[in-house]
Design an enzyme around this catalytic site. Structure first.
Site, short mmCIF file in Angstrom:
data_model
loop_
_atom_site.label_atom_id
_atom_site.label_comp_id
_atom_site.label_asym_id
_atom_site.label_seq_id
_atom_site.Cartn_x
_atom_site.Cartn_y
_atom_site.Cartn_z
N ALA A 1 3.85 -3.98 6.07
CA ALA A 1 3.28 -5.04 5.29
C ALA A 1 2.51 -5.24 3.91
CB ALA A 1 4.80 -6.23 5.73
N ALA A 2 2.83 -5.64 3.69
CA ALA A 2 1.66 -5.99 2.41
C ALA A 2 1.64 -7.98 2.06
CB ALA A 2 1.34 -5.43 1.10
N ALA A 3 1.02 -8.20 2.00
CA ALA A 3 1.38 -10.34 1.05
C ALA A 3 -0.29 -10.53 1.08
CB ALA A 3 1.60 -10.97 3.02
N SER A 4 0.16 -11.85 0.44
CA SER A 4 -0.97 -12.55 -0.21
C SER A 4 -2.07 -11.78 0.32
CB SER A 4 -0.62 -13.65 -0.87
OG SER A 4 -0.10 -14.70 0.53
N LEU A 5 -2.82 -12.02 1.23
CA LEU A 5 -3.84 -12.43 2.73
C LEU A 5 -4.52 -11.04 2.72
CD1 LEU A 5 -4.08 -16.06 3.29
CD2 LEU A 5 -4.38 -15.13 1.48
N GLY A 6 -2.88 -10.62 3.49
CA GLY A 6 -3.23 -9.12 4.00
C GLY A 6 -2.76 -8.50 3.80
N VAL B 1 -0.35 -4.90 6.76
CA VAL B 1 -0.53 -4.89 8.48
C VAL B 1 -0.25 -3.82 8.30
CG1 VAL B 1 0.90 -5.42 10.11
CG2 VAL B 1 1.03 -6.80 8.85
N LYS C 1 -3.54 -6.61 11.05
CA LYS C 1 -3.26 -7.74 10.29
C LYS C 1 -4.91 -7.26 9.64
CE LYS C 1 -2.27 -11.85 9.44
NZ LYS C 1 -0.75 -13.14 8.76
N ASP D 1 4.83 -22.53 7.62
CA ASP D 1 4.80 -21.51 6.35
C ASP D 1 6.10 -20.34 6.45
OD1 ASP D 1 4.92 -19.83 3.99
OD2 ASP D 1 2.78 -18.89 4.57
#
Length: 512
Positions: A74-79, A81, A134, A271
């Site tokens: 998975a990819a998100a705003s800060l990093g 995994v 992460k 969050d």
């Protein structure tokens, strides 16, 4: 969504919040923004491996991990995994090395893990431990410095012109500074590791919610190593149904988990967007998994009690108790008008503008207990003038029945009247920074809950857990206090009784 991604991590965070609010935007916008929860464009996997090695202070991830999958989970705003495999021997060596370094993960712990990994490879060590890693995106602190500097100026301007929220005073710079602390902590994965470990300790005796175990000995400021604990995304209703999970039970567990965080532990994940929530088969119906504790906040003891009493007052439709709970929450300005606030809350309750499904259930229970109340009235009547007391009792019950009908909306105050009263009372309110995070978490959680169960409501879902949270002694004490207040009101309506056959003494003539 694409424009928010282009603007950077700060704006992606805003998009994540909005994506959970089905009352703010049309569904097509919500669908587009939903990708920001866990499908932000990933950076190169080989670069992620290099950043992981750099964060640990070693030459290559192969020195510590048996393997590292360069395709992100998975990819998100800060990093993003990645899945990897860790030698149990390496983990034990790292933890032993960390025990002598109270400052946290160190080159010593990583070096010990690398040595153990190499030794295990030479000896042909068997299967390793699946982990999720992460890895933080590059340059986040620089981006935050720039974005938050701009937002600080905006907050100062809002304070200068005394911009409120629906009439309530809002100290924007104070809120911004609190948010900045949380956001900067979010890019230090050591803080996230501590938050996740605290949550796991808080809920260790409850089997229906969990979070991955964090391996703090190998986690650093820009790298988080944790147990690989996969699950079905909480809003993937088709897969949840295919797997036989109970979506309504999962929604209730989410509400209960947040009631515990707010009102029992005073520590909560701020969050809870869908990308941070999943479900597995750890318990019948589905176990809730919470990921990502980068944004976590605390409430003090008075605020915790205030949250619980606010919920209880809405369930009980008790305006006086609600105002007292507001005071404990710290949302009322000094010198507030208690009478005006009680009247405003009463109008909101009576009109149905503020009301929980749990309130309606409680009313049904009260109607079911009418026979017991009549029995109590009869016992009181036996101690006084029976006929007079029974007549007064009948009038009181009739008045109460009429009041219940008004609360249900028949002949009672309108929602517009309640809305107008609320506007007039907003000057007595102020929003502390901590409660802004509570409001944000509630908004996101409500969106997730409705995706699982269209009839979801936080208060109704959480209310059954209140006696369990308060403990038997406190709950019974509170119940008796409420009953005492009701009995006092009942007796006040009837006035002083007179005994049968007893006549009032004649009035004495005034002496001249």
């Amino acid at each position: 969504a694409e424009e928010l991604i282009r603007l950077g991590p700060t704006y992606v965070k805003i998009g994540q919040i909005v994506s959970c609010r089905d009352n703010l935007l049309p569904v097509e916008y919500l669908v587009a923004l939903a990708r920001l929860q866990d499908r932000v464009p990933a950076f190169d996997g080989a670069r992620a491996a290099a950043l992981a090695a750099e964060a640990m202070g070693c030459g290559s991830v192969d020195e510590v991990f048996l393997d590292f999958d360069t395709t992100p989970l998975a990819a998100a705003s800060l990093g993003q995994v990645h899945r990897a495999t860790l030698s149990p021997r390496a983990l034990a060596a790292a933890e032993a090395a960390k025990a002598g370094d109270k400052a946290g993960a160190s080159s010593g712990a990583v070096g010990a893990a690398a040595a153990a990994t190499a030794s295990g490879a030479e000896e042909g060590e068997g299967a390793g431990l699946p982990v999720a890693i992460k890895v933080q995106r590059e340059g986040l602190r620089t981006i935050y410095d720039k974005d938050l500097g701009l937002l600080s100026k905006m907050a100062s301007m809002l304070d200068k012109f005394k911009v409120g929220v629906s009439g309530a005073e809002q100290r924007w710079l104070e809120l911004f500074e609190e948010c900045s602390v949380v956001l900067y902590r979010e890019i230090d994965y050591r803080d996230e590791a501590e938050n996740a470990q605290r949550f796991k300790r808080d809920f260790e005796e409850l089997d229906w919610v969990t979070t991955p175990k964090v391996y703090g000995a190998l986690s650093t400021e820009r790298l988080l190593v944790m147990e690989f604990l996969p699950g079905v995304k909480v809003t993937d209703v088709e897969e949840l149904d295919r797997r036989g999970f109970d979506r309504r039970a999962i929604a209730s567990r989410l509400a209960k988990a947040y009631l515990y965080q707010f009102a029992k532990f005073g520590f909560f994940n701020a969050d809870p967007h869908p990308g941070n929530l999943a479900v597995d088969d750890g318990v019948p119906g589905g176990r809730l998994i919470m990921y990502d504790f980068g944004q976590a906040c605390e409430l003090d003891e008075t605020q915790r009690i205030g949250v619980l009493e606010t919920i209880q007052s809405i369930v009980d439709l008790d305006p006086a108790a609600c105002v007292q709970a507001f005071e404990k929450l710290g949302v009322l300005r000094p010198g507030y008008d208690a009478a005006q606030l009680e009247a405003m809350v009463g109008l909101n309750f009576a009109s149905g503008r503020v009301r929980s499904k749990a309130s309606r259930s409680k009313e049904e229970d009260q109607q079911g207990n009418a026979a017991e109340e009549k029995k109590l009235s009869a016992e009181l009547a036996a101690e006084a003038d029976t006929r007079r007391l029974e007549a007064q009792t009948a009038r009181a019950e009739q008045a109460e029945a009429s009041g219940s009908m008004s609360e249900a909306g028949e002949g009672g105050p309108s929602m517009s009247a309640a809305s107008e009263a609320s506007k007039q009372a907003m000057g007595d309110f102020v929003m502390p920074a901590q409660l802004a995070f509570v409001a944000r978490a509630l908004a996101q959680m409500e969106g997730v809950g409705r995706a699982l169960d269209p009839d979801f409501e936080f208060i109704a879902a959480a209310a059954p857990a209140i006696p369990e949270m308060q403990g038997a002694t406190t709950y019974v004490s509170d119940y008796l206090t409420k009953m005492g207040r009701k009995l006092s009101k009942f007796l006040a309506k009837m006035g002083p009784p007179t005994s049968p056959g007893k006549k009032e003494p004649p009035a004495q003539a005034e002496s001249s």
